[in-house]
Write an enzyme that holds these catalytic residues in place. Structure first.
Site: not given
Ligand code: F6R
Length: 607
Positions: A2, A27, A75, A99-100, A480, A484, A487, A503, A602
């Site tokens: 949010c 976000r 959100w 927010n929360g 990673e 990516k 996502e 395995h 985000k």
């Molecule tokens: C993936 C991504 C998330 C963040 C995670 C932690 O592309 O962006 O997996 O890495 O939500 O976020 P931060 O780094 O802001 O603590």
């Protein structure tokens, strides 16, 4: 998650709030709304499921003079995505955004419903509105009504409350992001969950502490004032000049922020080394090294946790100091063994990730020193840790983290050099700088060959599933790479250690599965054997590995050559850029919303 914005003052409060909300779109959100008070002290509110544009079209015919406005991008956590559950929530002359999560919402809701409050939504947030309005009805002034309501809520939250009766805005938070901004002329003031929303509208940014009431009011000499929960003046806030510029937030010639951010990586690598070796950063690194930690507990989420795994390898290999890496959401509830003398190391782009903050709090409770590797200066993590190593990535707007990963890992690598005492010697510093500049050059080289990766992406994006594999230092970047791709391209992908596929997961391999195999110089033959096992089961092989190795070239359906010479330990970051571009172009061929993938936020401010 949010996003919250509020603005009081003559400089177009509604436009400022809408502009702020549009900045917070990155976000992640699923509905948006605003409430405003006009010059006759009337309250108006609008909210709509879906994109911000849906809300904006509702406001086209608005003609009132707006005195103060609050807005929200939601959100969903409690209650489905619909207009009723969107914020603001409004009753009489009061409107709130949140927010929360209010953890004790169910019991509060029962209590308030039995007192006659008619809830209009399924959200936990409306409970706060009910508490505030009940306090006002019982004769409390605005500030104590909000403060007492806040005291009754459990969990991490930020609230902004608009009172149309007094044309004032009050904001308060516990463990959730909230900043305030002041226009130089003291005529206008704002609140927001992110300083980025206030670029252009505020020259000074304030960072209030937890449980500090931030009042925006024309009735006082200062348009912004701060109070403790008992109503006395508070000094528990920090302030700084707004340094972010609007240019930094522009896509330029790039189609997506994600692509722009991928391309920024060589330049950022060069700047980082400059700052930490020649600039102010060296002292900070040396100061942290002097802590002489017995062990590091690295804790983070998602991409940042994978950067943590890369950093673990740097520290364990160079310093032989044990490092445990754990997902913050597990670490915080696992009752881990923590001792004074050990250091908590927290990695985060936003510095607002709820689980990471909780993990940091746990280390503080255990009397440990805490250090962050973080992007957002002034974020909650930044403020809570004893020391902070800024990754200096600039604002990252693409929801999928790219440049932050690289900068986090590179900052962690510099920490390992500092612990080893290598920053004491000019000669060693030069060697380190040369390594970083070689990495930047090699990334430049990948970017120049982007068409090769685009071609591979075009060939494979329609397959059923993807295994990213790597051994040792390439295992974290396999994880990673898969994250990516999931996502932004919405396909199933998994990151696996090359030796582990047999395995279990090998049962999934057929001619519709792709193996993106990272093959570095170390354990080359063993990794080739692992790829053979996939190939034998008709899996499609995309090799990311050294040039001119016929053993590898012969088994690859598609191959992207990488030059590992002289890069040694930094090569995972180099390989990762190829993975980033593969994910980006596969998502582009799929036609997804790359910068704002569905369901993602985000900044994950709830646990
Ligand atoms: C993936 C991504 C998330 C963040 C995670 C932690 O592309 O962006 O997996 O890495 O939500 O976020 P931060 O780094 O802001 O603590």
């Amino acid at each position: 998650m949010c996003g919250i914005v509020g603005h009081l003052g003559p400089n177009n409060p509604m436009d400022t709030v809408l502009e702020g909300l549009s900045r917070l779109e990155y976000r992640g959100y699923d509905s948006a709304g605003i409430a405003y008070v006009d010059d006759k002290s009337e309250l108006h509110f609008y909210k709509k499921k879906g994109k911000l544009a849906n809300l904006v079209s509702l406001l086209e015919k608005e003609k009132h003079t707006v005195v103060g406005c609050i807005g929200h991008t939601r959100w969903a956590t409690h209650g489905e995505v619909n207009d009723a559950n969107s914020h603001p929530h409004t009753h009489g002359k009061i409107s709130i955004v949140h927010n929360g999560i209010i953890e004790n919402a169910p019991s509060l809701k029962n209590e308030l419903a039995s007192e006659g409050f008619e809830f209009q939504s399924d959200t936990d947030s409306e409970v706060f509105l009910a508490l505030v309005t009940s306090n006002l009805k019982n004769g409390m002034d605005f500030l104590p009504a909000v403060s007492e309501a806040f005291k009754r809520t459990d969990g991490n939250s930020a609230f902004v409350v608009l009172n149309a009766e007094t044309s004032e805005i009050l904001a308060i938070k516990r463990g959730a992001p909230l900043v305030a901004g002041l226009h130089e002329a003291n005529s206008d003031a704002s609140v927001s969950s992110d300083p980025y929303a206030l670029v252009g509208s505020s020259e000074t940014i304030y960072f209030p502490g937890d449980e500090v009431l931030v009042l925006l009011s024309k009735r006082h000499n200062d348009i912004i004032s701060f109070y403790e929960l008992d109503g006395t003046e508070s000094k528990n806030y920090k302030s700084k000049k707004q340094e972010m510029s609007l240019e930094a937030t522009d896509k330029g010639d790039f189609e997506h922020f994600m692509l722009k951010e991928i391309y920024e990586q060589p330049g950022l690598t060069r700047d980082l080394i400059q700052f930490y070796l020649a600039g102010d950063g060296a002292d900070l690194l040396n100061k942290v090294s002097a802590w002489k930690p017995e062990k590091f507990h690295i804790s983070a989420c998602g991409t940042a946790a994978y950067a943590g795994m890369v950093i673990r390898d740097f520290i364990e290999q160079r310093n032989r100091i044990p490092c445990a890496v754990e997902l913050a959401s597990e670490f915080r509830y696992r009752n881990p063994l923590l001792r004074e003398g050990e250091v908590g190391l927290f990695i985060s782009q936003s510095g607002e990730t709820a689980d990471t903050l909780a993990a940091q709090g746990l280390c503080v409770e255990n009397k440990m020193k805490t250090l962050s590797i973080v992007n957002v200066e002034g974020s909650t993590l930044y403020r809570d840790c004893d020391e902070n190593l800024l990754i200096r990535a600039g604002i990252e707007i693409g929801v999928a983290s790219t440049k932050a990963f690289t900068q986090q890992a590179l900052t962690g690598c510099l920490l390992s050099y500092a612990i080893a005492g290598d920053l004491e010697s000019e000669e060693k510093k030069k060697t380190i700088a040369d390594k970083y500049s070689l990495l930047a050059e090699r990334i430049d080289d990948i970017l120049a060959r982007v068409d090769e990766l685009k071609k591979i992406a075009e060939e494979i994006y329609n397959y059923n599933g993807f295994f990213f594999t790597g051994r040792g230092q390439y295992f974290p970047v396999a994880l990673e790479g898969a994250l990516k791709l999931k996502e932004i391209a919405y396909v199933h992908a998994e990151g696996y250690a090359s030796g582990e596929l047999k395995h279990g997961p090998i049962a999934l391999i057929d001619d519709q599965m792709v193996n993106i195999a990272i093959v570095g110089p170390a354990l080359f033959d063993k990794t080739i054997s692992n790829i053979q096992e996939i190939k034998a089961r008709r899996g499609v092989i995309v090799g990311l590995g050294p040039k001119g190795e016929s053993d590898l070239d012969d088994i690859c359906d598609f191959k992207f050559d990488l030059n590992f010479d002289g890069l040694e330990e930094l090569s995972p970051l180099y390989v990762n850029v190829a993975n980033q571009l593969l994910a980006y172009y596969m998502a582009k061929f799929k036609g997804t919303d790359i910068d704002k993938p569905r369901n993602l936020a985000k900044s994950v401010t709830v646990e």
